[in-house]
Design a protein around this motif. Sequence first.
Motif, PDB file in Angstrom:
ATOM      1  N   GLY A   1      -6.436  -4.474  -0.964  1.00  0.00           N
ATOM      2  CA  GLY A   1      -5.828  -4.362   0.360  1.00  0.00           C
ATOM      3  C   GLY A   1      -5.069  -5.622   0.762  1.00  0.00           C
ATOM      4  O   GLY A   1      -5.044  -6.624   0.051  1.00  0.00           O
TER       5      GLY A   1
ATOM      6  N   HIS B   1      -9.819  -1.002   2.882  1.00  0.00           N
ATOM      7  CA  HIS B   1      -9.007  -1.670   1.865  1.00  0.00           C
ATOM      8  C   HIS B   1      -8.251  -2.810   2.531  1.00  0.00           C
ATOM      9  O   HIS B   1      -7.131  -2.646   3.009  1.00  0.00           O
ATOM     10  CB  HIS B   1      -8.010  -0.685   1.250  1.00  0.00           C
ATOM     11  N   VAL B   2      -8.880  -3.953   2.553  1.00  0.00           N
ATOM     12  CA  VAL B   2      -8.293  -5.102   3.245  1.00  0.00           C
ATOM     13  C   VAL B   2      -9.143  -6.312   2.850  1.00  0.00           C
ATOM     14  O   VAL B   2     -10.295  -6.135   2.433  1.00  0.00           O
ATOM     15  CB  VAL B   2      -8.330  -4.858   4.782  1.00  0.00           C
TER      16      VAL B   2
ATOM     17  N   ASN C   1      -3.341  -7.307  -2.154  1.00  0.00           N
ATOM     18  CA  ASN C   1      -2.439  -6.210  -2.526  1.00  0.00           C
ATOM     19  C   ASN C   1      -2.379  -5.997  -4.034  1.00  0.00           C
ATOM     20  O   ASN C   1      -1.349  -5.589  -4.571  1.00  0.00           O
ATOM     21  CB  ASN C   1      -1.028  -6.474  -1.970  1.00  0.00           C
TER      22      ASN C   1
ATOM     23  N   VAL D   1      -6.355   0.451   7.798  1.00  0.00           N
ATOM     24  CA  VAL D   1      -6.818  -0.228   6.583  1.00  0.00           C
ATOM     25  C   VAL D   1      -7.643   0.693   5.698  1.00  0.00           C
ATOM     26  O   VAL D   1      -8.257   0.237   4.738  1.00  0.00           O
ATOM     27  CB  VAL D   1      -7.580  -1.529   6.891  1.00  0.00           C
TER      28      VAL D   1
ATOM     29  N   LYS E   1       0.820  -1.208   0.000  1.00  0.00           N
ATOM     30  CA  LYS E   1       0.000   0.000   0.000  1.00  0.00           C
ATOM     31  C   LYS E   1       0.863   1.272   0.000  1.00  0.00           C
ATOM     32  O   LYS E   1       0.516   2.259  -0.630  1.00  0.00           O
ATOM     33  CB  LYS E   1      -0.887  -0.026   1.247  1.00  0.00           C
TER      34      LYS E   1
END
Lengths: 370, 606
Positions: B36, B116-117, B287, B82, A31
């Motif tokens: 994520g 985002h996970v 990811n 997250v 990220k």
Amino acid sequence: MSILILEQAKKSDLIIERDNFDQYVLNHCAKYLARKEGEPRHNYNGELADSDPRAKIADQWRFPIIDSYGDGSGNPACYDYNLVTFVYAADDAETEHRISVVGTFANLYERLPLQQIRFAGEATRYYALSVKVPKGQVHTYKFCVDGEWQLDPINPQTAKLDNGVTWSRFFTQSCAVPLTFERWERVILERLTDHILPFHTEEGERFLKNYYYYLDRDSKEQNYTPVYRLDEQVGVVNYIDKVLAREERHHLIDYKICLAIIDQLLRQRRRGLEPDRQSREVYMDLYRQMACNDVVGWDYHQYGNPRYFLQLVRRHTITGAFSHPKYGGNISGAGWAFLGELFCDDKGKTLFDWRRSIEYPLGLNEEYNG
Amino acid sequence: MQTHFDAVIIGSGAGGAPIAHTLAKAGKTVLVLEKGPLFLPQQHAPSGVSDYKRDELLATGAEKRITLAVANRGQSYYASHVEPDLNDEPHIYRETGKFNRRTPGDYATIEGYTAHVVGGGTQLYGAVSLRFSETDFQLHSYNEQRTDLKNDPNDDVRREARDWPLSYQDFLPWYEMTERLIGINGTSENQAKPFRADYYQTPLDPNPISGYIAKGMDALGMKRFRTPLAVITEDHEPSGRKVPRDPDTAKTGYVNRYGDPLGLKSNTWVSLLAPIKDLPNIELRANCTVTQLESDGYGNVNRVQYRDPSGTMRTVSGKVVIVACSAIESVRLLKVSALANHDFDRRIHQNDLLGKYFLTHCFGGARVRVPERFDKSLSLDSDWATEFCATDDYLKSHGLWAGAAIYNNTSDSALPISLARTLDAQDMDTIWKSFTERTELTGDQLLEWLKEDFGTTLSVAFMANQVPLYSNRIELHPTIRDKWGMPSAYIIKDWHSHDVALMDTIARECARILEKGCDLAEGSVQGGGVYLAENGLARIANHILGGARFGKDRRDSVLDVNCRAWDFDNLYVTDGSFMPTSGGANPTHTIEANAFRVAHHLLGRL
């Protein structure tokens, strides 16, 4: 080449290898690091030069990754350690590099190789290594990239050693080593945070007396050894020292300028008297004037908005007093314990049973590993 | 690396995971692409420590600042670990200043993200898992003949309300499947909706502070039930999860906006994906950010482009492609794909409805200090709920087009930092503001404030339908781009005058519950709708719905009844964007139920 092979054969017991290590590393770095080359979006306050490639990386401070350590067995001895993961991001995945790290957390000059991280069976541009490091420590390190020594290109923390050489730096959780402030700065900040927190009230004094100063010697040593100033208010200044070294490095400049201005104006107000020997009333006045943005003797050319600085200190103070002790404040949960003792029902049962939720040995929850 | 699958699913949350679960169990080859990370609860982590913690600074982290060229450049923001970095992946909304004093302009906001996970928003949600009411599915028919609606001078409600192409009865089996497979506790008795079977686990004892709510609801004749929560309280056979010896371990102050390190909160990872993770025919690539869908010119999406964790561009293909990355991001992905590919553009824009009728909820509530103190740090997100404001009688007698669920919050402001940072504010854009500005709160006064507010505040919230409007929409922002160089989502929305009337009316009901429950004089508690907030136009409650609604008529919808884009053969959208109206309850449960329904349709064609 032969040196490299020798190094790789010499596996140190501080290196932690795990199933799903590749996944773990990608989870904690993609990220922030993966992006199309672009603008410097992550320079908030001029703390980085615009040409510094770190300005293109989100949350540079997260590197190396400092995480809880566990060995999968729930062994409580693990609680004394952190898992520290170094990450190096090459330009692309195609060219293979030889990356190692040298640092004070391992044997002197022992090069520990980073391994190339794989994604779905293929090479990525990331290299990483996890090591086990005791909590409460500060270390310096460098990377060796294809034979060239360099600082960590992601982590902005550095330290200048006595010989004048700069190294990259990290610190583990519950760290009480001063990193940001000089003693005179800490003194002023302690007085300011004192004024904000409720520990100089009647209830606060009673709590500190009962809970904090009069602990038996054993538990004092066990629980409070890492504290560099036991009498300091639940470690708030230590929290600020750490948050400015890492997560909110962009506010370091606010503190450095404002604490110097305050030092100067306090000396002017009480001619010759050291700021730490000045009375509580002096700091109360100062606080009130800062709140009104109208401070007698303040150097407004250097820093235009003392109220803004005061607001920053307010947020950091309350966060330091009540966040998890691993961040350096709220030592041994003292801030939580204050609330827990203050708020009880008529049978004396606490109405803030924080220990129930928090991991053992800090709290009493044996299901949650922290 | 495998590049062709039966199904490629974009997003692992409520809209994606039920499909992955269903197809993988049926032996189909499935790839889940998730932007994520794969953050694990303790039981799945080799180290035995979770990536989620009971740590207030994970839910609302260090200060960051907006550096984008927007009206709130330089403003502080605080995101969870997250949530996206706002400077890298911003949402921009248009502020008109209509409801508050904010200067008109384009603002970056942290509102409107789920997480985002892996597991998406179900990792952070409070886990309230209500079914929608029967009326929620038929708001066009319900309002067609009405002339009594408050504050609707242009007849917008009657013109814009839509029936879902399916009824509550059609959703019933999928609700049941969701309740069974996800793992939800609650009680069905006193819920107004018909139940065929009860799959709820037994709720834990309520936090004693909720006694005021029970008393208030009873005094007002509001039938109450235990709020269904996606938290397991007993061993859960479908996901193989076990509950600790003391099930009350699930109760903590670290609930809403925290991932659960113990895996007791039923998110789509622990409930649906972990149980199938070792099957050879499913692969989860975390990811990985999908950047474009390409079409083959014959109505099929033939390539899905994504950036792998290194940022390298890769492509995969699937017999079917399911987009489920939350409504704003799904609309953005479809619009970005249309910009790059003419055939895709023509097909996805067969009418001009993509991004239109974006919805969130009308929400709000009321809050009081109760006369005694309680330990709110030992609780789940909610204890009692009522559908009093969703009945036919209520709606007709109050001139409202649609109903609301009302429930109390038990875990809000349970911890000291959250109490301070949400002082006078409840949303993510204005967090910390009031505490830092109220400089008089020091020493004795700070102590007095803690004594007044710690463990004593009790709130009641409502969740209601928002009137769908063509002008409420998601577009691509003309200038702001994300870290991949893709245009950011631009959120343009407004509250309808009937929304305002509805929020005022139902907020008053929330206030009445507290007045009755705490023996306070009528009218002494102030309730309020979200439109009153400083950033009331941006507020979304992380309920991100509409923008690609499904329907029977291709001229009036983006997706057909199976959530397939009309002019594509293999493109499906299954997050909250399919909803034609937003429902009078939190949406996750219905998104999951719908995704199970679509999954079974897909089994018929794969």
